[in-house]
Scaffold this active site. Structure first.
Site, short mmCIF file in Angstrom:
data_model
loop_
_atom_site.label_atom_id
_atom_site.label_comp_id
_atom_site.label_asym_id
_atom_site.label_seq_id
_atom_site.Cartn_x
_atom_site.Cartn_y
_atom_site.Cartn_z
CB CYS A 106 -0.92 0.02 1.21
SG CYS A 106 -1.98 1.49 1.26
CG ASN A 113 -25.40 -9.07 13.22
OD1 ASN A 113 -24.30 -8.88 13.73
ND2 ASN A 113 -25.65 -8.79 11.96
CB CYS A 170 -18.74 -5.81 14.95
SG CYS A 170 -19.79 -4.48 15.60
#
Length: 373
Positions: free
Chosen positions: A9, A306, A332
């Site tokens: 990158c 979720n 998450c």
């Protein structure tokens, strides 16, 4: 000076963007460290091997802050002083997104869309948000401060004719604050729907829909959850925070009652349409996940949650006191997951798996199966 290792990158090496803070760490070590950190944060349980991601070209959504000038716009992120850092060749993005960047710049120029100047609080175009489907189709959103430029955008949409766009919309966000979108969405072209074909299921995304930004890992997450649900073979499944129905539609089987609840009406409409197309035995309702009925004869055997990063909050106590026998929790945020698991002591974590949805960062997606002790 650290340089990129896991994925080449130029932006990282030049210190123009360090969002992928772990690019200087070999990917296999990233994955091992992530697994170790998640295991340390959560109660003991059996762990499947972590699911790896492609190291590049995996991100299906580009949220490009627009800065600079009409004739020399930057598409990328903002520096600390509010100036633009151009990242249109970011190696994380799926190729159709990278290929579309010149056309997006052409639209900015042709429609004379003045980039929003954050320090000066003036200008019109704040963000360009481009989403790519597994079929190579695209959906574009322009986040604008007002409706002033809409006629010019409509007039010059032809500069995008070479792109496989199914939807172009404008979101109006007049406020000067760190909120990506406003309340009003204006459809400018197309159907307003992007089909995300995941494991053979054509999920429908509308402009405001949430979907995981890593399609291949999201597909693996759905497959794993479905396998665990099928192992348990419940008669009834309730998918809370169901979005456009990903978990529920994967879990639908003849003879199994499946329902989904989501606060966003647009997402529920999409889930219903997909269910009807599939002929799936699944029903969806608009509602608050924390207020669903989990008691009595109609209590689901298995619940899927979720939630956003903050976790399930008071719902943890309701699940603890409910008749629900099994929970699949997709998180998450391992920190909020750990807190919620502690609030449900009678629901024992039996197995888990890490899904590397966000390579080169410290973020982790974790799926955990809980069963009533």
């Amino acid at each position: 000076m650290t340089t990129s290792v896991a994925l080449a990158c130029a932006y990282f090496d030049a210190w123009r963007c360090r969002s992928c803070s772990l690019l200087d760490v070999a990917y296999d070590l990233q994955l091992a460290d992530q697994q170790a950190g998640v295991e340390a944060a959560l109660p003991p349980m059996a762990w499947d091997a972590p699911h790896a991601s492609p190291v590049g070209g995996f991100r299906n959504k580009a949220k490009m802050a627009v800065a600079g000038s009409v004739d020399a716009p930057t598409l990328g992120i903002l520096a600390a002083d509010g100036s633009g850092i151009d990242l249109r060749a970011c190696p994380l993005h799926e190729q159709p997104i990278v290929d579309a960047m010149p056309a997006l710049e052409a639209l900015v120029r042709a429609a004379r869309l003045t980039p929003y100047d954050v320090p000066g609080r003036r200008g019109e175009l704040k963000h360009l948000i481009l989403t790519s489907s597994p079929d190579g189709e695209l959906a574009l959103r322009l986040v604008l401060r007002s409706s002033e430029s809409l006629p010019r955008i409509r007039k010059h949409l032809a500069v995008l004719d070479g792109l496989p766009l199914t939807s172009v919309s404008a979101n109006l966000q007049p406020e000067h604050k760190a909120v990506l979108e406003g309340a009003e969405e204006v459809l400018l072209a197309g159907s307003g729907v992007l089909r995300m074909r995941v494991n053979g299921i054509g999920l429908r995304l509308r402009p405001r829909s949430f979907f995981q930004t890593n399609t291949s890992v999201a597909a693996a997450l759905y497959r794993q959850a479905t396998a665990w649900i099928d192992d348990a073979d419940p008669v009834s499944v309730l998918d809370l925070y169901c979005g456009v129905g990903g978990f529920a539609l994967h879990a639908a089987r003849p003879g199994r009652r499946v329902a989904g609840v989501e606060v966003t009406a647009e997402a529920i409409d999409a889930a219903r349409e997909t269910a009807a197309e599939l002929g799936a035995d699944a029903v969806f309702a608009v509602g608050d996940a924390t207020g669903v009925d989990l008691e009595g004869a109609d209590a689901p055997e298995l619940v899927v949650v979720n939630p956003p990063r903050r976790g399930i909050g008071d719902l943890a106590d309701r699940l603890e006191r409910s008749a629900v026998r099994r929970v699949l929790y997709s998180s998450c945020n391992p920190a909020s997951l750990a807190r919620d698991l502690a609030a449900m002591p009678s629901l024992r974590a039996v197995r888990g798996r890490v899904f590397d949805m966000f390579p080169h960062t410290a973020h982790a997606e974790v799926l955990v199966e809980l069963e009533r002790a």
